[in-house]
Design a protein around this motif. Sequence first.
Motif, PDB file in Angstrom:
ATOM      1  N   LEU A   2      49.652  39.915  41.397  1.00  0.00           N
ATOM      2  CA  LEU A   2      49.597  38.503  40.910  1.00  0.00           C
ATOM      3  C   LEU A   2      49.809  37.807  40.372  1.00  0.00           C
ATOM      4  CD1 LEU A   2      45.803  39.065  43.183  1.00  0.00           C
ATOM      5  CD2 LEU A   2      47.570  37.938  44.017  1.00  0.00           C
ATOM      6  N   SER A   3      50.027  38.477  39.016  1.00  0.00           N
ATOM      7  CA  SER A   3      49.837  37.275  38.329  1.00  0.00           C
ATOM      8  C   SER A   3      51.518  36.723  37.942  1.00  0.00           C
ATOM      9  CB  SER A   3      50.232  38.541  36.091  1.00  0.00           C
ATOM     10  OG  SER A   3      50.555  39.337  36.543  1.00  0.00           O
ATOM     11  N   GLN A   4      52.347  37.638  38.478  1.00  0.00           N
ATOM     12  CA  GLN A   4      54.054  37.284  38.534  1.00  0.00           C
ATOM     13  C   GLN A   4      54.106  37.128  40.243  1.00  0.00           C
ATOM     14  OE1 GLN A   4      55.691  41.881  38.265  1.00  0.00           O
ATOM     15  NE2 GLN A   4      55.158  41.903  35.858  1.00  0.00           N
ATOM     16  N   VAL A   5      53.511  36.649  40.794  1.00  0.00           N
ATOM     17  CA  VAL A   5      54.056  35.575  41.980  1.00  0.00           C
ATOM     18  C   VAL A   5      54.166  34.255  41.626  1.00  0.00           C
ATOM     19  CG1 VAL A   5      52.961  33.910  43.871  1.00  0.00           C
ATOM     20  CG2 VAL A   5      51.816  36.550  43.222  1.00  0.00           C
ATOM     21  N   ALA A 248      40.709  34.416  43.293  1.00  0.00           N
ATOM     22  CA  ALA A 248      39.575  35.451  43.855  1.00  0.00           C
ATOM     23  C   ALA A 248      41.100  36.643  43.932  1.00  0.00           C
ATOM     24  CB  ALA A 248      39.447  35.026  45.047  1.00  0.00           C
ATOM     25  N   LEU A 249      40.016  37.841  43.626  1.00  0.00           N
ATOM     26  CA  LEU A 249      41.620  39.122  44.207  1.00  0.00           C
ATOM     27  C   LEU A 249      41.550  39.567  45.596  1.00  0.00           C
ATOM     28  CD1 LEU A 249      40.056  40.813  41.007  1.00  0.00           C
ATOM     29  CD2 LEU A 249      42.165  39.776  41.202  1.00  0.00           C
ATOM     30  N   ALA A 250      40.386  38.736  46.244  1.00  0.00           N
ATOM     31  CA  ALA A 250      40.536  39.232  47.474  1.00  0.00           C
ATOM     32  C   ALA A 250      39.688  37.887  48.132  1.00  0.00           C
ATOM     33  CB  ALA A 250      39.642  40.381  48.173  1.00  0.00           C
ATOM     34  N   ASP A 251      40.330  37.879  49.706  1.00  0.00           N
ATOM     35  CA  ASP A 251      40.282  36.052  50.433  1.00  0.00           C
ATOM     36  C   ASP A 251      40.482  36.193  51.576  1.00  0.00           C
ATOM     37  OD1 ASP A 251      39.890  33.091  51.017  1.00  0.00           O
ATOM     38  OD2 ASP A 251      39.690  32.703  48.712  1.00  0.00           O
ATOM     39  N   PRO A 252      39.889  36.032  52.733  1.00  0.00           N
ATOM     40  CA  PRO A 252      40.632  36.264  54.038  1.00  0.00           C
ATOM     41  C   PRO A 252      40.687  34.607  54.141  1.00  0.00           C
ATOM     42  CG  PRO A 252      37.938  36.007  53.797  1.00  0.00           C
ATOM     43  CD  PRO A 252      38.473  36.131  52.666  1.00  0.00           C
ATOM     44  N   PHE A 260      47.321  32.052  42.365  1.00  0.00           N
ATOM     45  CA  PHE A 260      47.659  32.471  41.563  1.00  0.00           C
ATOM     46  C   PHE A 260      49.846  31.747  41.347  1.00  0.00           C
ATOM     47  CE2 PHE A 260      44.529  36.285  41.789  1.00  0.00           C
ATOM     48  CZ  PHE A 260      44.568  36.359  40.316  1.00  0.00           C
ATOM     49  N   ALA A 261      50.061  31.926  41.997  1.00  0.00           N
ATOM     50  CA  ALA A 261      50.913  30.686  42.144  1.00  0.00           C
ATOM     51  C   ALA A 261      50.859  29.451  41.590  1.00  0.00           C
ATOM     52  CB  ALA A 261      51.749  30.928  43.292  1.00  0.00           C
ATOM     53  N   LEU A 274      38.173  35.459  36.846  1.00  0.00           N
ATOM     54  CA  LEU A 274      38.852  36.187  38.103  1.00  0.00           C
ATOM     55  C   LEU A 274      36.950  36.692  38.903  1.00  0.00           C
ATOM     56  CD1 LEU A 274      41.274  39.188  36.808  1.00  0.00           C
ATOM     57  CD2 LEU A 274      41.097  37.015  37.754  1.00  0.00           C
ATOM     58  N   LEU A 275      37.221  36.147  39.918  1.00  0.00           N
ATOM     59  CA  LEU A 275      36.670  36.609  40.737  1.00  0.00           C
ATOM     60  C   LEU A 275      36.629  37.449  41.931  1.00  0.00           C
ATOM     61  CD1 LEU A 275      35.667  32.608  42.186  1.00  0.00           C
ATOM     62  CD2 LEU A 275      33.835  33.938  40.750  1.00  0.00           C
ATOM     63  N   SER A 276      35.351  38.592  42.326  1.00  0.00           N
ATOM     64  CA  SER A 276      36.284  39.988  43.277  1.00  0.00           C
ATOM     65  C   SER A 276      36.646  39.165  44.473  1.00  0.00           C
ATOM     66  CB  SER A 276      34.610  41.129  43.195  1.00  0.00           C
ATOM     67  OG  SER A 276      34.011  40.774  41.933  1.00  0.00           O
TER      68      SER A 276
END
Length: 309
Positions: A2-5, A248-252, A260-261, A274-276
């Motif tokens: 994600l840090s590289q998006v 968020a590390l997960a998000d529907p 992250f972009a 960072l949120l779970s």
Amino acid sequence: MLSQVGVPPPPDDFADFWTGLHQRARQVDPAPVARPSGHPESSRPGGSTYDVEFTSLGGIRLGGWLRLPADGRVERGLVVGHGYGGRATPDAAVPVERAAALYFGSRGLPTRGLVPGIPDTARRHVLHGIADRGTYVHGGCAADVWAAVSALCRLVPEAAARVDYLGTSFGGGIGALALPWDDRITSACLVVPSFGNHPLRLTMPCTGSGEAVREHARAHPEVHEVLRYFDAATAAMFLRIPTHVGLALADPAVPPPGQFAVYNALAGPRARFLLSAGHTPYAGMVREAEALSTAQRDFLAPLGPAPPA
């Protein structure tokens, strides 16, 4: 990772489009009015609450709530956006001290942004005017941020000493689009920001407004060109004020790569939390929300031209 998006490159006239829109919006007299609120939140301790109305681009009249410190001492301002579900109430507490906080409704969205002719549900609102960059509703929503700043500074002149922005989800993405062009805003906190990296988002099924855009773009591929002008990650390349982002590390609803972009593209001082997960309940959600609020307060706390990088 994600840090590289990455970030979609801007159209050649991206900055010209947005600065032109900003100039037109700033020419509108916000004509704000405020009156004591009968909302239940107004009876909470810690400040007084007023109902507010003001005018945005296109002559659209919007509403919201203004919260002032209990002692009336104002040294700064805070403009607060909302998610794609709209806002039915102001927050009970202002995240910074001695601030006049304006909680406004974006055009078309409940409860105080409702406008005839603009859909009030996320899946329909996100497609309103999408056939052309000059009519797409997200341009108007960015103008609503600028109008809210103007209204706040007119109603409470002391707030103009320093104005910050706070926005979540829809409000985070619209904030990323609006903030680079308005030098009255000192710093920002964005949470799970939407509308980041549209080319990537359109490949990722989700439960949010992005799914409506994804489905529409399959049938109308020409909207890809319009969306280039409304990419929150692309706009973040022009955002140089200190910015705090909850990711968020997960998000529907808002796929994390898009969030992250936005963060990865920021051109100025930045911090992240960072949120779970986002847009869904999970174990530890309350604890993380409290920790995020603390991080935002710390980031926004210093008075002066800007918080430290």
